[in-house]
Design a protein around this motif. Sequence first.
Motif, short mmCIF file in Angstrom:
data_model
loop_
_atom_site.label_atom_id
_atom_site.label_comp_id
_atom_site.label_asym_id
_atom_site.label_seq_id
_atom_site.Cartn_x
_atom_site.Cartn_y
_atom_site.Cartn_z
N VAL A 1 2.12 -6.19 3.55
CA VAL A 1 1.48 -7.14 2.63
C VAL A 1 2.56 -7.75 1.74
O VAL A 1 3.39 -7.02 1.19
N THR B 1 0.19 -0.81 2.68
CA THR B 1 0.44 -2.19 2.26
C THR B 1 1.87 -2.62 2.58
O THR B 1 2.33 -3.64 2.06
N TRP C 1 -4.80 2.96 2.21
CA TRP C 1 -4.32 1.67 2.69
C TRP C 1 -2.81 1.63 2.73
O TRP C 1 -2.15 2.00 1.76
N ARG D 1 0.17 -7.53 -2.66
CA ARG D 1 0.25 -6.07 -2.81
C ARG D 1 0.25 -5.66 -4.28
O ARG D 1 -0.42 -4.70 -4.66
N TRP E 1 -8.13 -9.10 5.54
CA TRP E 1 -7.23 -7.98 5.25
C TRP E 1 -6.18 -7.84 6.33
O TRP E 1 -5.01 -7.64 6.05
N TYR F 1 -2.87 -5.78 5.42
CA TYR F 1 -3.42 -4.48 5.05
C TYR F 1 -3.80 -3.69 6.30
O TYR F 1 -4.39 -4.24 7.23
#
Length: 129
Positions: free
Chosen positions: A49, A46, A44, A54, A30, A35
């Motif tokens: 990401v 993102t 979270w 995502r 992660w 993340y």
Amino acid sequence: MSSLPPLTRETIWAILTDTIDDATLNRLLWHYLGYRQNLTDGNWDTGAVVPEWRDEYPEPPDFIASRPATVKLTRSIPAAHKQLLKEDLGFAGYKVSELVPRKTRRATAANWLLSQLHAQEPTAPEAEV
């Protein structure tokens, strides 16, 4: 989130030899996927990401439990890095009797993380090892 082990070849071996637990392995994945968990509300973030992760996984997947997430992880390993476990670490693979989904998913995760390590190496202290 508690501290993670450093991304080193020793950590990759610990994943392969099952001395790092599944929860820590997931947290490593992660982290390197981008993340970040807000410790206050548990949500979270993102923002770091990439969209292809995502969009499909707005919350990080459990890579040990999810075959589709592991397949996506496999496909995201650059072709030049597909054999890094063998070429860089000398990992010969598991015995046939050990080939269970959990172990093969851990090997995929280890290979993906080793690929990330190789991508960092020009500036990482690990490059001298």
